[in-house]
Design a protein around this motif. Structure first.
Motif, PDB file in Angstrom:
ATOM      1  N   ASP A 142       0.836  -1.212   0.000  1.00 47.13           N
ATOM      2  CA  ASP A 142       0.000   0.000   0.000  1.00 47.13           C
ATOM      3  C   ASP A 142       0.855   1.239   0.000  1.00 47.13           C
ATOM      4  OD1 ASP A 142      -2.457  -1.579   1.724  1.00 47.13           O
ATOM      5  OD2 ASP A 142      -2.969   0.054   0.340  1.00 47.13           O
ATOM      6  N   PHE A 143       0.650   2.084  -1.007  1.00 48.23           N
ATOM      7  CA  PHE A 143       1.313   3.376  -1.021  1.00 48.23           C
ATOM      8  C   PHE A 143       0.236   4.447  -1.107  1.00 48.23           C
ATOM      9  CE2 PHE A 143       5.568   1.868  -1.115  1.00 48.23           C
ATOM     10  CZ  PHE A 143       5.487   0.638  -1.736  1.00 48.23           C
ATOM     11  N   GLU A 144       0.666   5.675  -1.096  1.00 41.95           N
ATOM     12  CA  GLU A 144      -0.326   6.749  -0.998  1.00 41.95           C
ATOM     13  C   GLU A 144      -1.311   6.714  -2.151  1.00 41.95           C
ATOM     14  OE1 GLU A 144       1.397  10.635  -0.707  1.00 41.95           O
ATOM     15  OE2 GLU A 144      -0.516  11.582  -1.162  1.00 41.95           O
TER      16      GLU A 144
ATOM     17  N   THR B 281     -11.511  17.464   6.950  1.00 41.53           N
ATOM     18  CA  THR B 281     -11.502  18.677   6.126  1.00 41.53           C
ATOM     19  C   THR B 281     -10.318  19.586   6.453  1.00 41.53           C
ATOM     20  OG1 THR B 281     -13.046  19.619   7.720  1.00 41.53           O
ATOM     21  CG2 THR B 281     -13.976  18.731   5.686  1.00 41.53           C
ATOM     22  N   SER B 282      -9.565  19.275   7.485  1.00 37.40           N
ATOM     23  CA  SER B 282      -8.418  20.111   7.845  1.00 37.40           C
ATOM     24  C   SER B 282      -7.242  19.806   6.922  1.00 37.40           C
ATOM     25  CB  SER B 282      -8.024  19.846   9.305  1.00 37.40           C
ATOM     26  OG  SER B 282      -6.734  20.357   9.574  1.00 37.40           O
ATOM     27  N   PRO B 283      -6.589  20.833   6.364  1.00 39.64           N
ATOM     28  CA  PRO B 283      -5.404  20.590   5.540  1.00 39.64           C
ATOM     29  C   PRO B 283      -4.282  19.928   6.336  1.00 39.64           C
ATOM     30  CG  PRO B 283      -5.723  22.950   5.885  1.00 39.64           C
ATOM     31  CD  PRO B 283      -6.920  22.264   6.442  1.00 39.64           C
ATOM     32  N   LEU B 284      -4.266  20.158   7.666  1.00 40.91           N
ATOM     33  CA  LEU B 284      -3.243  19.521   8.502  1.00 40.91           C
ATOM     34  C   LEU B 284      -3.445  18.006   8.512  1.00 40.91           C
ATOM     35  CD1 LEU B 284      -3.000  21.929  11.578  1.00 40.91           C
ATOM     36  CD2 LEU B 284      -1.718  21.968   9.440  1.00 40.91           C
ATOM     37  N   ARG B 285      -4.703  17.570   8.460  1.00 49.25           N
ATOM     38  CA  ARG B 285      -4.999  16.132   8.444  1.00 49.25           C
ATOM     39  C   ARG B 285      -4.450  15.494   7.183  1.00 49.25           C
ATOM     40  NH1 ARG B 285      -8.981  12.262  10.098  1.00 49.25           N
ATOM     41  NH2 ARG B 285      -8.375  10.355   8.976  1.00 49.25           N
ATOM     42  N   THR B 286      -4.735  16.143   6.049  1.00 47.77           N
ATOM     43  CA  THR B 286      -4.270  15.626   4.758  1.00 47.77           C
ATOM     44  C   THR B 286      -2.747  15.537   4.740  1.00 47.77           C
ATOM     45  OG1 THR B 286      -6.156  16.716   3.739  1.00 47.77           O
ATOM     46  CG2 THR B 286      -4.408  15.973   2.263  1.00 47.77           C
ATOM     47  N   LEU B 287      -2.115  16.579   5.251  1.00 47.03           N
ATOM     48  CA  LEU B 287      -0.653  16.619   5.253  1.00 47.03           C
ATOM     49  C   LEU B 287      -0.070  15.554   6.164  1.00 47.03           C
ATOM     50  CD1 LEU B 287       1.457  18.538   3.934  1.00 47.03           C
ATOM     51  CD2 LEU B 287       1.631  19.636   6.159  1.00 47.03           C
TER      52      LEU B 287
ATOM     53  N   ARG C  40      -0.410  12.043   4.726  1.00 52.30           N
ATOM     54  CA  ARG C  40       0.489  11.822   3.589  1.00 52.30           C
ATOM     55  C   ARG C  40       1.945  11.723   4.026  1.00 52.30           C
ATOM     56  NH1 ARG C  40       2.273  15.764  -0.006  1.00 52.30           N
ATOM     57  NH2 ARG C  40       0.707  17.192   0.760  1.00 52.30           N
ATOM     58  N   LYS C  41       2.360  12.649   4.895  1.00 52.12           N
ATOM     59  CA  LYS C  41       3.795  12.727   5.196  1.00 52.12           C
ATOM     60  C   LYS C  41       4.214  11.824   6.352  1.00 52.12           C
ATOM     61  CE  LYS C  41       5.201  16.969   3.138  1.00 52.12           C
ATOM     62  NZ  LYS C  41       6.094  18.139   3.281  1.00 52.12           N
TER      63      LYS C  41
ATOM     64  N   LYS D  38       0.035   7.624   3.605  1.00 48.65           N
ATOM     65  CA  LYS D  38      -1.246   7.182   3.069  1.00 48.65           C
ATOM     66  C   LYS D  38      -2.085   8.417   2.767  1.00 48.65           C
ATOM     67  CE  LYS D  38      -1.410   2.792   5.514  1.00 48.65           C
ATOM     68  NZ  LYS D  38      -0.274   2.412   4.735  1.00 48.65           N
ATOM     69  N   ASP D  39      -3.067   8.253   1.856  1.00 47.09           N
ATOM     70  CA  ASP D  39      -3.982   9.373   1.724  1.00 47.09           C
ATOM     71  C   ASP D  39      -5.124   9.189   2.723  1.00 47.09           C
ATOM     72  OD1 ASP D  39      -5.475   8.269  -1.399  1.00 47.09           O
ATOM     73  OD2 ASP D  39      -6.164   7.915   0.653  1.00 47.09           O
TER      74      ASP D  39
END
Lengths: 427, 143
Positions: A285-287, B69-75, B78-79, B83-84
């Motif tokens: 699993d990757f992003e 919905t927070s951009p911090l969550r997405t970041l 991911r980082k 994972k998305d």
């Protein structure tokens, strides 16, 4: 008896203490799956061109084949104990009868381990625990080549999980029994002395693997044995093929029938035979993308059911809210040596009554074995769109190909295409 | 009028750039009473994905997320988790419906996360570095 006690224990616990609505946690899922085959399935020996089927889909669009819904409620009794109940309904040709699918008590002796006692999902395959929660995977439904069974057991399950550096792992042990009707087998299935274990783990956060072994003793009561006079059908076929004349059969049938029944009694008893299941899964699993493969093998010590091998490889790519995926899956029954030997039975030059009874009984058995055996390949291209944080829209198209399992097996061979769309919701 | 519109656009761009800069400076925090001074990326992944219920010192670790919905969550997803957010959501749906684990709490913003963690030594969350004060401790800097 102990199965009834285990099943009822979790239900009785909440009755012993007051429960308010705030103590209960409610969650649910809904999977509306509609589909249509390009061509109406044809699977008989009428001589018509065979067209393969897929579950109970036809060439009329329907939502009644794979749609499911569930309501799950949990009550935390204390820091270590909780009770979970899941009500479940499936389309199953329009019936949508709701029933208790799961009902179990969870006890956590430590933060790393837990027991579940009661009725739980049989954790046979990678997605078995959440096979009906369509939101949790990319397909409309997991490949039928592996995921034809959605069964439960009443018993005990223990899980221990831990980490070791970059590796996280868990070991699950389970035992129990079950008695349920499985529509995929069109049979009442009674399993007991079930024991199994699952070892799973992941490393570096992206690579995971799972291995299962379990065995059980099973008794089947298939519908096809109750519905028809299969001996009479075999006699009629012999007349139609010119092997015997009607007048000859009128004389022989009353003498042959008890001899044939005696020969079929044991192989068709399907009583208490041992079945073993082995399943391996590997996933990366990757992003934005993933790749996964799963393979399973079922071995049954039973004349009719043989060895069954299934597997798939699937991969997908996500861009924004849209995910595209491609899956290739395969299922094959490998007949037992007895079935293969009986397929080639030849009558002697001047057959007596016993020889005729042998021939009819072997013909009936191999017909049943051929009916159960499958050799299927499916290629599916699909798309998933995450419309909101609770709703996913899905669509796919599958190319279905069914080949013969042994020489002369024409029942159900052929090609077809399946078009499906659906919506998966969690709440 | 045109001058006013240009000023508004410049202001919005400045706010966006500031938010992006803040979001790039994401840190994982714990309560000082947790006894944890530093965590590795593996520790963070394992705790936030429910693979382990404890910190490396054996004390209980309960992650808190930000709302989707927070951009911090997405970041962060991911980082730090590679994972998305949709993958993380699907994972917790599986945990929920199999009874294996309850999904973590989701809070609206850095202030809420910091306040919650400051009052509970078992919690672990993430905020922007600028929001950190002496009520919480940084244990991991998201690359």
């Amino acid at each position: 008896m102990w199965k009834r006690i285990l099943f009822l224990t979790p239900a009785l616990l909440p009755l012993s203490m007051p429960v308010s609505a705030q103590d209960l946690e409610w969650h649910g899922f809904l999977n509306l799956v509609g589909g249509v085959l390009k061509n109406e399935p044809v699977a008989d020996d009428s001589g018509k061109k065979q067209v393969t089927n897929y579950l109970k889909y036809t060439d009329d669009f329907t939502f009644d084949t794979q749609s499911t819904a569930g309501l799950q409620v949990s009550n935390k009794l204390d820091d270590k104990t909780s009770v979970t109940l899941q009500l479940f309904a499936a389309g199953d040709e329009g019936s949508y009868n709701a029933s208790f699918k799961w009902l179990y008590l969870t006890y956590k002796p430590s933060q790393f381990s837990r027991f579940r006692i009661g009725r739980i999902a049989t954790p046979v395959y990678y997605y078995s625990d959440f096979i009906n929660v369509g939101y949790s995977y990319h397909w409309l439904s997991p490949p039928r080549e592996i995921y034809s069974l959605d069964s439960t057991i009443t018993g005990v399950d223990y899980v221990y999980q831990d980490v070791a550096g970059p590796l996280d792992w868990s070991l699950e042990l389970f035992t129990g029994a079950s008695n349920q009707y499985l529509s995929v087998l069109e049979s009442q299935v009674d399993s007991h002395n079930t024991i199994g274990s699952v070892l799973s783990g992941s490393i570096w956060g992206w690579l995971s693997a799972r291995a299962l072994y379990f065995q059980t003793q099973t008794t089947l009561k298939p519908d096809y044995l109750k519905k028809n006079d299969y001996i009479g059908t075999a006699f009629d076929k012999a007349i139609a093929q010119g092997s015997l004349t009607q007048s000859q059969m009128d004389v022989l049938a009353p003498l042959l029938r008890p001899l044939v029944e005696a020969r079929l009694a044991e192989p068709l008893a399907l009583d208490n035979y041992k079945a073993k299941y082995l399943d391996l899964a590997l996933r990366a699993d990757f992003e934005q993308w993933f790749l996964m493969a799963e393979a399973s093998k079922t071995t049954a010590e039973e004349y009719l059911y043989g060895h069954q091998h299934g597997g798939y490889i699937t991969g997908g790519f996500r861009t924004g809210k849209v995910q595209y995926h491609l899956t290739q899956s395969r299922f094959r029954t490998k007949e037992t040596d007895d079935v293969i030997a009986d397929l080639h039975y030849a009558l002697p030059a001047n057959p007596g009554l016993e020889d005729l009874a042998d021939a009819f009984s072997k013909s009936i058995l191999t017909t049943f074995a051929g009916r159960i055996a499958r050799n299927i390949e499916t290629t599916t291209l699909g798309v998933r769109y995450d419309a909101t944080s609770n709703v996913a829209l899905k669509a796919d198209v599958s190319y279905l190909k069914e080949a013969e399992c042994f020489a002369g097996d024409t029942a159900g061979t052929g090609n077809n295409m399946l078009f499906r769309s659906g919506i998966s919701v969690i709440f | 009028m045109r001058y006013l519109a240009l000023c508004c656009q410049a202001l919005m761009m400045l706010i966006a750039i500031t938010e992006i800069a803040r979001a790039e400076n994401l840190v994982v925090i714990v309560n000082p009473q947790s006894g944890i001074t530093q965590l590795s990326n593996t520790d963070v992944m394992q705790i936030f994905m429910g693979k382990t219920p404890v910190f490396p010192n054996g004390k209980t670790a309960r992650p808190v997320y930000m709302i989707e919905t927070s951009p911090l969550r997405t970041l962060f997803d991911r980082k730090a988790l590679n994972k998305d957010t949709i993958q993380v959501r699907a994972f917790w749906v599986r945990m929920l419906f199999t009874g294996r684990a309850e999904p973590p709490s989701e809070l609206a913003d850095s202030t809420s996360v910091k306040q919650r963690i400051a009052g509970d030594s078992t919690l672990i969350g993430y905020v922007t570095a600028e929001d950190v004060d002496d009520t919480v401790r940084i244990v991991y800097r998201v690359p």
